[in-house]
Design a protein around this motif. Structure first.
Motif, PDB file in Angstrom:
ATOM      1  N   PHE A  53       0.836  -1.211   0.000  1.00  0.00           N
ATOM      2  CA  PHE A  53       0.000   0.000   0.000  1.00  0.00           C
ATOM      3  C   PHE A  53       0.871   1.261   0.000  1.00  0.00           C
ATOM      4  CE2 PHE A  53      -3.042  -3.116   1.208  1.00  0.00           C
ATOM      5  CZ  PHE A  53      -4.297  -2.609   0.891  1.00  0.00           C
ATOM      6  N   THR A  59      -6.245   8.467  -3.767  1.00  0.00           N
ATOM      7  CA  THR A  59      -7.142   9.077  -2.793  1.00  0.00           C
ATOM      8  C   THR A  59      -8.530   8.510  -3.020  1.00  0.00           C
ATOM      9  OG1 THR A  59      -5.833  11.083  -2.921  1.00  0.00           O
ATOM     10  CG2 THR A  59      -7.996  11.291  -1.908  1.00  0.00           C
ATOM     11  N   LYS A  64      -6.425   9.030   2.062  1.00  0.00           N
ATOM     12  CA  LYS A  64      -5.258   9.168   1.187  1.00  0.00           C
ATOM     13  C   LYS A  64      -4.306   8.013   1.467  1.00  0.00           C
ATOM     14  CE  LYS A  64      -5.472  14.191   1.097  1.00  0.00           C
ATOM     15  NZ  LYS A  64      -6.569  14.318   2.067  1.00  0.00           N
ATOM     16  N   ILE A  65      -3.921   7.318   0.395  1.00  0.00           N
ATOM     17  CA  ILE A  65      -3.095   6.122   0.580  1.00  0.00           C
ATOM     18  C   ILE A  65      -1.766   6.275  -0.158  1.00  0.00           C
ATOM     19  CG2 ILE A  65      -2.983   3.614   0.259  1.00  0.00           C
ATOM     20  CD1 ILE A  65      -6.002   3.579   0.223  1.00  0.00           C
ATOM     21  N   GLY A  66      -0.698   5.974   0.541  1.00  0.00           N
ATOM     22  CA  GLY A  66       0.599   5.751  -0.090  1.00  0.00           C
ATOM     23  C   GLY A  66       1.245   6.948  -0.769  1.00  0.00           C
ATOM     24  N   SER A 113       0.805   4.211   5.356  1.00  0.00           N
ATOM     25  CA  SER A 113       0.155   3.100   4.651  1.00  0.00           C
ATOM     26  C   SER A 113       1.006   1.835   4.646  1.00  0.00           C
ATOM     27  CB  SER A 113      -0.121   3.504   3.195  1.00  0.00           C
ATOM     28  OG  SER A 113      -0.884   4.667   3.158  1.00  0.00           O
ATOM     29  N   TRP A 335      -5.705   2.728   9.331  1.00  0.00           N
ATOM     30  CA  TRP A 335      -4.796   2.300   8.261  1.00  0.00           C
ATOM     31  C   TRP A 335      -5.643   1.872   7.067  1.00  0.00           C
ATOM     32  CZ3 TRP A 335      -4.282  -2.160   5.448  1.00  0.00           C
ATOM     33  CH2 TRP A 335      -3.103  -2.317   4.727  1.00  0.00           C
ATOM     34  N   PRO A 336      -5.269   2.131   5.810  1.00  0.00           N
ATOM     35  CA  PRO A 336      -4.002   2.732   5.351  1.00  0.00           C
ATOM     36  C   PRO A 336      -4.072   4.249   5.136  1.00  0.00           C
ATOM     37  CG  PRO A 336      -5.154   1.797   3.473  1.00  0.00           C
ATOM     38  CD  PRO A 336      -6.041   1.553   4.674  1.00  0.00           C
ATOM     39  N   ASP A 337      -5.028   4.922   5.731  1.00  0.00           N
ATOM     40  CA  ASP A 337      -5.130   6.378   5.599  1.00  0.00           C
ATOM     41  C   ASP A 337      -3.903   7.044   6.248  1.00  0.00           C
ATOM     42  OD1 ASP A 337      -6.138   8.867   5.102  1.00  0.00           O
ATOM     43  OD2 ASP A 337      -7.809   8.754   6.529  1.00  0.00           O
ATOM     44  N   THR A 338      -3.603   8.262   5.807  1.00  0.00           N
ATOM     45  CA  THR A 338      -2.524   9.023   6.437  1.00  0.00           C
ATOM     46  C   THR A 338      -2.919   9.327   7.885  1.00  0.00           C
ATOM     47  OG1 THR A 338      -2.044  10.015   4.304  1.00  0.00           O
ATOM     48  CG2 THR A 338      -1.153  11.145   6.236  1.00  0.00           C
TER      49      THR A 338
END
Ligand SMILES: Cc1cc2nc3c(=O)[nH]c(=O)nc-3n(C[C@H](O)[C@H](O)[C@H](O)COP(=O)(O)OP(=O)(O)OC[C@H]3O[C@@H](n4cnc5c(N)ncnc54)[C@H](O)[C@@H]3O)c2cc1C
Ligand code: SF4
Length: 488
Positions: A53, A59, A64-66, A113, A335-338
């Protein structure tokens, strides 16, 4: 064959920082890179989880991921673990034009993430990224790549922040003739006049600019498009124009005292200009011996705290509207959000060491100002709020009586965010805009052959997003150039 279970035995290390009480005596970078051995050991914590991830870069709604530039993180982690920094650099350069910037100042959504971070501290991705590129420069592996063939296409880029520079790099490498126009005396946008030198050395920015120049990009400083040269003129002379003019119109605070109050961006810019050119500071921007109040709980405010400490302020406090973030993720921020968690950023740690307290005050509002005879700010009366979340999602701030407090303050810096592109810039460029940003859904504006990217299009964001936008707008411009060929 590498083991993939070191995450169970190797603890996370974040990298050496200079001692807080020493580093507030100068504007040199506060953090050092890993040694090769440290980087290899930390990279070995990557689980090779199979579905990384960390490099997804997407997004979904509010989540928001990675990594927004899709850095190939597990691949370079493995190479770094094996001590193969040169190949790791090659992988890193495939996706990120300027890892020496992101490796220093990216807030690292990738780490939020990281699969390991579900129940253990994340892999130290950002610091490994920085180490790869720093070693690359130190060992001379980063060399100018001068395109062998040049096309006849001419492209003008307005604004030299990370979005403009990334677009310029991509299009120059594709062989086109690229000129970047910048109104300031230095190239770099907020990399130069925004982010303070202790986070990102200005020599690191200048080193990249020299490289880009050697590779064939033309830079013209001190030229404001819309004033010195019109957009019509650029359209006539170039096959495409890309507007990367940033979003630095400050949100305003009204009814403030007439003296002792200013905007954070003006303050940070003039302190860096003073460092770079020796230009003298105004009384407002020299906080030595002053009692400083920073309004706004975000990162720009944090940079003001760290800058005022280096100037030798007598005291510093920072007011935020929201509550103190928690130590663990909330159910809305899994997780995996900021993650939105409490951290002791560099400036806060320095204030703690210098004055014995974290400078942040949460859920606080100014009730009224006190001033001297000449209208000079002398202090603020404040009141604390409670934050009420209504069942329909509405958020209300209600004052708590009996929490009034007085802070003696003679300098107030406003850092409550940005509303969009500077209004003067928008007026002079005459392209369609929406909510203060240039309207360019798929990077194309309403003017044929004129494109927009970076903060100017998406609103105040991050360097890594500006780089992604610069890369993507370059692709769109390539398609546009192909249509010119067909029709021309
Ligand atoms: C104080 C501060 C600290 C920050 N810290 C971080 C951080 O630590 N990490 C992070 O990821 N992000 C950080 N950011 C956000 C990040 O810097 C921006 O998102 C990023 O720089 C946006 O890049 P850009 O190229 O779109 O615009 P900018 O960097 O804003 O560059 C725009 C450029 O266009 C020029 N320009 C404007 N109009 C004209 C014109 N008419 N003619 C010619 N030139 C023009 C401007 O002078 C400027 O140089 C910070 C922002 C601020 C304000
Ligand atoms: S650019 Fe930012 S998000 Fe991407 S790998 Fe580097 S630190 Fe992580």
């Amino acid at each position: 064959m590498n083991r993939r279970d070191q995450f169970m035995s190797v603890p996370r290390q974040s990298g050496q920082e200079r001692d807080s009480s020493e580093r507030i005596g100068d504007f040199n970078e506060y953090k050092e890179r890993f040694t090769e051995a440290e980087a290899s050991e930390q990279a070995s914590r990557c689980m090779d989880c199979g579905t990384p991830f960390c490099h997804v870069g997407e997004t979904y709604g509010q989540v928001k991921i990675g990594c927004p530039v899709y850095n190939l993180i597990p691949e370079w982690n493995l190479l770094v673990e094996q001590g193969n920094f040169k190949e790791a650099l090659g992988r890193l350069q495939q996706t990120n034009n300027f890892p020496e910037f992101t490796g220093r100042v990216c807030p690292a959504p990738c780490e939020g993430s990281c699969t390991l971070s579900i129940n253990e501290p994340a892999v130290t991705i950002k610091q490994i990224e920085r180490t790869i590129i720093d070693i690359g420069f130190e060992k001379g592996w980063v060399q100018p790549r001068i395109p062998a063939i040049r096309s006849q296409h001419r492209i003008a880029i307005v604004g030299s922040g990370p979005a403009g520079l990334a677009a310029a790099d991509q299009l120059n490498q594709a062989g086109h003739q690229v000129t970047v126009f910048e109104r300031e005396d230095q190239i770099g946008g907020l990399l130069t006049y925004g982010i303070p030198a202790m986070k990102l050395s200005k020599e690191i920015v200048a080193r990249r600019v020299r490289l880009l120049e050697t590779e064939g990009i033309r830079f013209r400083t001190g030229v404001t498009i819309g004033l010195d040269l019109s957009l019509d003129q650029l359209e006539a002379e170039y096959d495409a124009v890309i507007l990367c003019v940033g979003a630095t119109e400050p949100r305003k605070l009204h009814d403030v005292p007439s003296r002792g109050v200013g905007y954070a961006m003006d303050y940070l810019t003039s302190v860096t200009r003073h460092l770079l050119t020796g230009q003298s500071l105004t009384t407002l921007h020299d906080t030595k011996g002053k009692d400083v109040l920073v309004i706004g709980g975000g990162d720009t405010g944090a940079d003001c705290v760290a800058t005022a400490l280096r100037q030798g302020c007598r005291s510093v406090v920072q007011f935020g509207k929201h509550e103190m973030p928690g130590q663990v993720r909330s159910p809305e921020n899994m997780w995996p959000d900021t993650p939105n968690l409490y951290t002791l950023d560099y400036g806060y740690e320095e204030a703690l060491v210098q004055f014995g307290r974290d400078p942040r005050e949460y859920l606080i509002a100014i009730d009224r100002y006190t001033t001297g005879d000449a209208g000079q700010l002398t202090g603020v009366w404040t009141i604390h709020n409670e934050k009420i979340r209504h069942p329909d999602g509405r958020i209300e701030f209600r004052t708590i009586s009996g929490t009034e407090k007085y802070f003696p303050v003679d300098t107030m810096l406003i850092a409550i965010g940005f509303s969009g592109v500077e209004q003067d810039v928008l007026r002079h460029l005459a392209v369609d805009s929406e909510n203060g940003k240039i309207k360019a859904a798929a990077y194309a504006t309403n003017r044929p052959g004129v494109f927009a990217a970076g903060d100017a299009r998406r609103g105040q964001s991050l360097i890594v997003w500006a780089i992604r936008e610069g890369r993507e707008v370059a692709e769109v411009v390539e398609h546009h150039l192909l249509t010119l060929k067909k029709t021309g």
